[in-house]
Design an enzyme around this catalytic site. Structure first.
Site, PDB file in Angstrom:
ATOM      1  N   ARG A 485       0.345  -1.204  -6.920  1.00  6.90           N
ATOM      2  CA  ARG A 485       0.050  -0.289  -8.016  1.00  6.90           C
ATOM      3  C   ARG A 485       1.301   0.457  -8.480  1.00  6.90           C
ATOM      4  O   ARG A 485       2.415   0.200  -8.007  1.00  6.90           O
ATOM      5  CB  ARG A 485      -1.047   0.695  -7.597  1.00  6.90           C
ATOM      6  CG  ARG A 485      -0.662   1.733  -6.566  1.00  6.90           C
ATOM      7  CD  ARG A 485      -1.902   2.495  -6.116  1.00  6.90           C
ATOM      8  NE  ARG A 485      -1.587   3.592  -5.194  1.00  6.90           N
ATOM      9  CZ  ARG A 485      -2.409   4.011  -4.243  1.00  6.90           C
ATOM     10  NH1 ARG A 485      -3.573   3.417  -4.066  1.00  6.90           N
ATOM     11  NH2 ARG A 485      -2.073   5.023  -3.469  1.00  6.90           N
ATOM     12  N   GLU A 487       3.094   2.909  -7.848  1.00  2.47           N
ATOM     13  CA  GLU A 487       3.509   3.902  -6.864  1.00  2.47           C
ATOM     14  C   GLU A 487       4.692   3.346  -6.083  1.00  2.47           C
ATOM     15  O   GLU A 487       5.827   3.559  -6.438  1.00  2.47           O
ATOM     16  CB  GLU A 487       2.347   4.278  -5.950  1.00  2.47           C
ATOM     17  CG  GLU A 487       2.601   5.516  -5.114  1.00  2.47           C
ATOM     18  CD  GLU A 487       1.316   6.097  -4.555  1.00  2.47           C
ATOM     19  OE1 GLU A 487       1.409   6.862  -3.596  1.00  2.47           O
ATOM     20  OE2 GLU A 487       0.226   5.779  -5.077  1.00  2.47           O
ATOM     21  N   ASP A 494       3.745   8.321   5.784  1.00  3.25           N
ATOM     22  CA  ASP A 494       3.387   6.955   6.133  1.00  3.25           C
ATOM     23  C   ASP A 494       4.429   6.353   7.071  1.00  3.25           C
ATOM     24  O   ASP A 494       4.102   5.716   8.078  1.00  3.25           O
ATOM     25  CB  ASP A 494       3.283   6.099   4.866  1.00  3.25           C
ATOM     26  CG  ASP A 494       2.347   6.699   3.835  1.00  3.25           C
ATOM     27  OD1 ASP A 494       2.328   7.932   3.700  1.00  3.25           O
ATOM     28  OD2 ASP A 494       1.650   5.940   3.150  1.00  3.25           O
ATOM     29  N   GLU A 766      -5.567   1.119   2.853  1.00  3.17           N
ATOM     30  CA  GLU A 766      -5.208   2.529   2.706  1.00  3.17           C
ATOM     31  C   GLU A 766      -6.315   3.441   3.219  1.00  3.17           C
ATOM     32  O   GLU A 766      -6.047   4.490   3.797  1.00  3.17           O
ATOM     33  CB  GLU A 766      -4.928   2.834   1.234  1.00  3.17           C
ATOM     34  CG  GLU A 766      -4.551   4.277   0.960  1.00  3.17           C
ATOM     35  CD  GLU A 766      -4.231   4.516  -0.491  1.00  3.17           C
ATOM     36  OE1 GLU A 766      -3.592   5.540  -0.789  1.00  3.17           O
ATOM     37  OE2 GLU A 766      -4.622   3.682  -1.344  1.00  3.17           O
ATOM     38  N   HIS A 787      -1.470  -1.168   3.085  1.00  3.04           N
ATOM     39  CA  HIS A 787      -0.977   0.188   3.323  1.00  3.04           C
ATOM     40  C   HIS A 787      -0.972   0.385   4.831  1.00  3.04           C
ATOM     41  O   HIS A 787      -2.008   0.508   5.454  1.00  3.04           O
ATOM     42  CB  HIS A 787      -1.926   1.177   2.641  1.00  3.04           C
ATOM     43  CG  HIS A 787      -1.375   2.549   2.485  1.00  3.04           C
ATOM     44  ND1 HIS A 787      -1.147   3.365   3.557  1.00  3.04           N
ATOM     45  CD2 HIS A 787      -1.022   3.244   1.389  1.00  3.04           C
ATOM     46  CE1 HIS A 787      -0.686   4.522   3.117  1.00  3.04           C
ATOM     47  NE2 HIS A 787      -0.600   4.472   1.804  1.00  3.04           N
TER      48      HIS A 787
END
Length: 911
Positions: A485, A487, A494, A766, A787
């Site tokens: 996406r 981002e 993270d 995610e 993610h």
């Protein structure tokens, strides 16, 4: 005569052992034969191969020369015989190194069996330009083309030159404001992509060094460079910001040629270069590329190309004092995938399924008429109807368009973008789709694989694969997130929670060391560390309150993890000012040592009842923001105690020790009742309080009981978010409830680690329910299927299930801990890791009334092995009672401790 014969046999044995002692896998600054190091005191590492057990190095000798013959006149440094058992990251102690010089080195070692190895095979490294501001005479050049904008074309630069004599060597130094791809005489330079990578460009811009000797010929030559937006000028973040670092892309290129007669010459970027538009009409990280093959200029990077219609470049006065060499592993191509099936969506679209959610791009072969347009659209998942799901891409188009030139079979792959995908929609073909004509290519930093894990449960094995693919897909020069996406940012939280797991799967020493320099570069003047590095969110809401627990703490936690895993003391030394500044920021933000101010992410994405309609029928697991912050305040301080002690900062050790006691006292006063109950009755609250020893020792057992009761109340499901999840199973194991940890690991309904796998995941999600049990999706504004954060459970799988860990007193696996924790649901588990000393492994298998433990310890290390019995006669090694070369070191709880040296072992323990 008999005594003489015996002596000869012994001497023969010594001779054989001496021949078996050797060194291998020589690295300089963690890389094999690196080119372009700007490290003035490089460090050398080698592994030792030897037969038998209990092999330790007792001394080494390194020699370095400017020629591989190591003659005296070429010798730069001879360490002599250094009496030490250290073989990892040993520092160069010779005269100052010269720029652009190739150095050759060898090592020999002596062991504790009185053996001396031969000299190793010859390794080398080549220095970069150690003073780039003065040694790079090239000028910055820009295209000056009006269409060269953030949403415009990708210009092509070229320069013809002559090499008048026989060439000895040719070294190219290249960087850009933007992304570049260089060619010499039509051949691509290097195997790296998306160069020069992503850094805090206005403070630290990296250049790459290439040995291009084989590409230069005596006579006429040409160099050509394409220059795209990349992270420098293209869109960054969901606010669609462009021109973040500058409005103009620019190129800096210098080619240093050394002739056979010793004379030198440089070809530099300057006003004599020419530029034109190329076939790439549009290129952007999030949106993809548009490539018009009709605009190709055949042979544009060759000496015979006529560039009379090209225009002159524009010389720019951009600074060169922020240039540094790229000492880390660059982004390269890796695994390739052919489609596993061709799908038809309900809309009739043709879709390729590559079987794996990956990050990279698609190569294709097509044919057709000039002007035909082939469009590839990338997606991670299908919706419940079988259609492609694009909503979670948000504003990212994630689309590559190829316009044919109409000349037979044409091949195409993007150059300056990347996508997160498993599925690709193909539009525009005039002939039936042939899956053989499409190949997905995985793109990620060239980290060397180091760790593996497998067990008797196929779903857990798939979890391990998902963890590793999540790392591959998100480690593109910076530890990003959400590669599909708009981002793909270097979120500190993270990276922090996953860093230890990451360091098992791949060698990330250089990867994180490079990124940490940008952490320090982008650190705020008050010591706060932004939430993303490089700080692409500067000027947004997420920039203002910089300094949040679990996120900004990456500046302290990751350097320490690198020291523990790799024995890299230098990274702590270099980052210590940044580490200290950040802790000072937190101390000032705290009130009487209680961090109860400012914005906090807290336990990000923990379980909420309304996430999936409360399928486990319980309350949301929301943990007080400042309880989380206080625990991480303590965690940071405890690591600063260790870092200060490592660096010999005695007074700071005392200061931090006193601070830690005050932090814990403030926690107990603010967040704990007299009986030990916490104000947040959540799994994460008790996990963090137990993990960081926030509770008085006498109250910890009941805290464990409350944690277990909470887990049971959710029918053995986890409810933790980003900050609680990494410590959930380790805390349970530490406090004797491995049985509960196993139930959580093996849980396969939402929320759990195995639930996404049951739903077909090939990477870590995610959110626990990125796809809900009814195959609908979570909020598309924040639903990534790649993610890695929740993959931090891998650390527990390696260190506790398989049982292979490192003793911090012997950082870098100099001292190894082998302590497997068995549990119901698995009949076997094993892990292997290639350490800086060699392969270490630990595995176990239940075999009727016995459990068999197979262990390998590399040379020049020792290990403490914990076997789950207090009755030593229950232990056999190699089918016999424990031999004298294994020391029994007493009983620790319900384990027998054994001290072992290098070698392979097979222990059998009666259950």
């Amino acid at each position: 005569m008999k005594r003489i014969f015996t002596l000869l046999i012994c001497l023969a044995g010594i001779s054989v052992m001496a021949q078996n002692l050797s060194t291998y896998d020589l690295t300089c600054e963690n890389r094999v034969n690196p080119i372009g190091l700007d490290v003035t005191r490089p460090r050398f590492t080698w592994k030792i191969a030897a037969g038998g057990r209990n092999i330790l190095q007792t001394a080494y000798s390194i020699r370095i020369a400017t020629s591989p013959d190591f003659t005296k006149k070429n010798l730069v440094w001879d360490s002599g015989k250094v009496n030490t058992d250290e073989s990892v990251l040993q520092t160069y102690q010779g005269a100052p190194l010269k720029s652009g010089q190739k150095y050759y080195w060898q090592v020999k070692v002596w062991d504790n069996q009185a053996n001396e190895s031969p000299w190793s095979t010859t390794a080398f490294w080549q220095t970069a330009l150690l003073n780039p501001a003065s040694e790079i005479t090239a000028q910055w050049i820009s295209s000056g083309i009006k269409a060269d904008t953030a949403y415009g074309i990708v210009p092509q630069f070229r320069k013809s030159f002559s090499a008048s004599k026989k060439i000895k060597s040719a070294i190219a130094y290249i960087t850009s404001k933007g992304l570049y791809e260089a060619h010499i005489n039509g051949q691509r330079v290097g195997d790296a992509y998306l160069t020069p990578g992503w850094t805090s460009y206005n403070k630290r811009l990296l250049y790459q060094t290439y040995d291009v000797t084989n590409l230069i010929k005596q006579g006429k030559n040409a160099i050509g460079v394409s220059l795209a937006n990349g992270w420098y000028r293209g869109e960054l973040g969901w606010e669609k910001k462009v021109n973040f670092y500058g409005k103009e892309t620019a190129l800096l290129c210098q080619l240093n040629i050394t002739y056979a007669d010793g004379k030198t010459e440089s070809v530099i970027s300057d006003g004599t270069w020419k530029v034109s538009n190329g076939p790439i009409q549009f290129s952007e990280i999030y949106d993809g590329e548009v490539y018009d093959a009709r605009q190709e200029k055949a042979g544009w990077a060759t000496a015979t190309y006529d560039d009379k219609n090209w225009q002159a470049v524009v010389v720019k006065n951009f600074p060169k004092d922020i240039l540094f060499s790229a000492n880390h592993e660059l982004i390269t191509k890796h695994e390739t995938f052919k489609p596993v099936k061709v799908l038809r969506t309900p809309k009739g679209e043709q879709v390729l399924d590559f079987g794996q959610n990956l990050v990279g791009w698609v190569q294709m072969k097509v044919s057709g008429n000039a002007g035909d347009k082939i469009v590839l659209s990338h997606a991670e998942v299908l919706d419940k109807t079988g259609g492609l799901y694009f909503d979670n891409l948000r504003n990212a188009l994630a689309q590559d368009t190829y316009i044919l030139k109409g000349q037979g079979v044409e091949t195409y792959e993007p150059r300056f973008t990347f996508h997160g995908f498993r599925y690709v929609r193909v539009e525009g073909l005039k002939e039936p789709l042939n899956p053989d004509n499409f190949t997905a290519v995985a793109l990620y930093s060239d980290m060397k694989p180091t760790g593996s894990f497998e067990c008797s449960n196929p779903l857990v094995n798939q979890l391990q694969k998902n963890i590793q693919w999540g790392q591959r897909g998100n480690f593109l020069d910076v530890p990003t997130d959400c590669p599909q996406r708009d981002e793909r940012l270097g979120w500190t939280g993270d990276a922090e929670v996953f860093s230890r797991t990451a360091a098992f799967n791949f060698n990330v020493n250089n990867f994180f060391s490079k990124w940490l320099k940008d952490v320090a570069a982008d650190q705020n003047p008050n010591g706060a560390i932004p939430f993303v590095i490089p700080n692409a969110l500067k000027g947004t809401f997420f920039d203002t309150p910089a300094g949040a627990a679990g996120w900004s703490d990456a500046g302290i936690i990751i350097p320490w993890n690198l020291y523990v895993v790799y024995g890299d003391k230098r990274v702590v030394e270099e980052q210590y000012p940044s580490m200290k500044a950040y802790l000072d920021y937190v101390r000032k933000a705290a009130n009487n040592d209680l961090w109860n101010t400012g914005f906090q992410f807290a336990d990000w994405l923990s379980y909420r009842v309304d996430d999936s309609k409360g399928l486990i029928g319980q309350k949301s697991a929301i943990t007080d923001n400042y309880l989380v912050a206080q625990c991480f305040f303590a965690y940071n301080t405890s690591l600063m105690i260790k870092a200060a002690r490592l660096l010999g900062k005695t007074e700071e050790v005392k200061d931090y020790e006193a601070l830690l006691e005050r932090i814990k006292a403030a926690f107990r006063k603010e967040f704990m009742t007299a009986s030990g109950r916490l104000i947040s009755e959540t799994q994460t609250a008790y996990i963090l309080a137990l993990q960081f020893d926030m509770l008085p020792e006498e109250l910890r057992p009941q805290a464990v009981g409350r944690l277990v009761d909470n887990i049971k109340s959710y029918n053995y499901h986890l409810t933790t978010g980003f900050l609680g999840t990494p410590f959930l199973t380790p805390v349970l194991t530490r406090f004797g409830r491995t049985d509960v940890a196993y139930r959580l690991l093996l849980q396969d309904t939402y929320p759990s680690w195995l639930y996404p796998i049951k739903m077909g995941a090939t990477t870590v999600w995610e959110r626990w329910d990125s796809m809900k049990p009814d195959s609908t999706f979570q909020d598309p504004s924040m639903t990534s299927f790649n993610h890695y954060s929740y993959g931090a459970v891998g650390d527990w799988m390696y260190r506790d299930v398989a049982g292979i860990d490192v003793d911090e007193s012997g950082a870098g696996y100099k001292k190894i801990i082998i302590k497997p924790h068995l549990g119901d649901g698995l009949t076997s588990a094993s892990a292997k890791i290639i350490t800086n000393y060699g392969l270490a492994s630990s595995g176990w298998k239940k075999d009727g009334k016995n459990t068999v433990y197979t262990i390998e310890i590399p040379a020049n290390t020792t290990a403490t092995v914990y076997l789950p019995t207090t009755n030593v006669p229950d232990i056999e090694e190699g089918g016999k009672p424990v031999s004298s070369d294994i020391k029994i070191d007493g009983i620790d709880g319900n384990h027998t401790k054994l001290l072992v040296g290098s070698g392979k072992y097979e222990f059998r323990v009666r259950n």
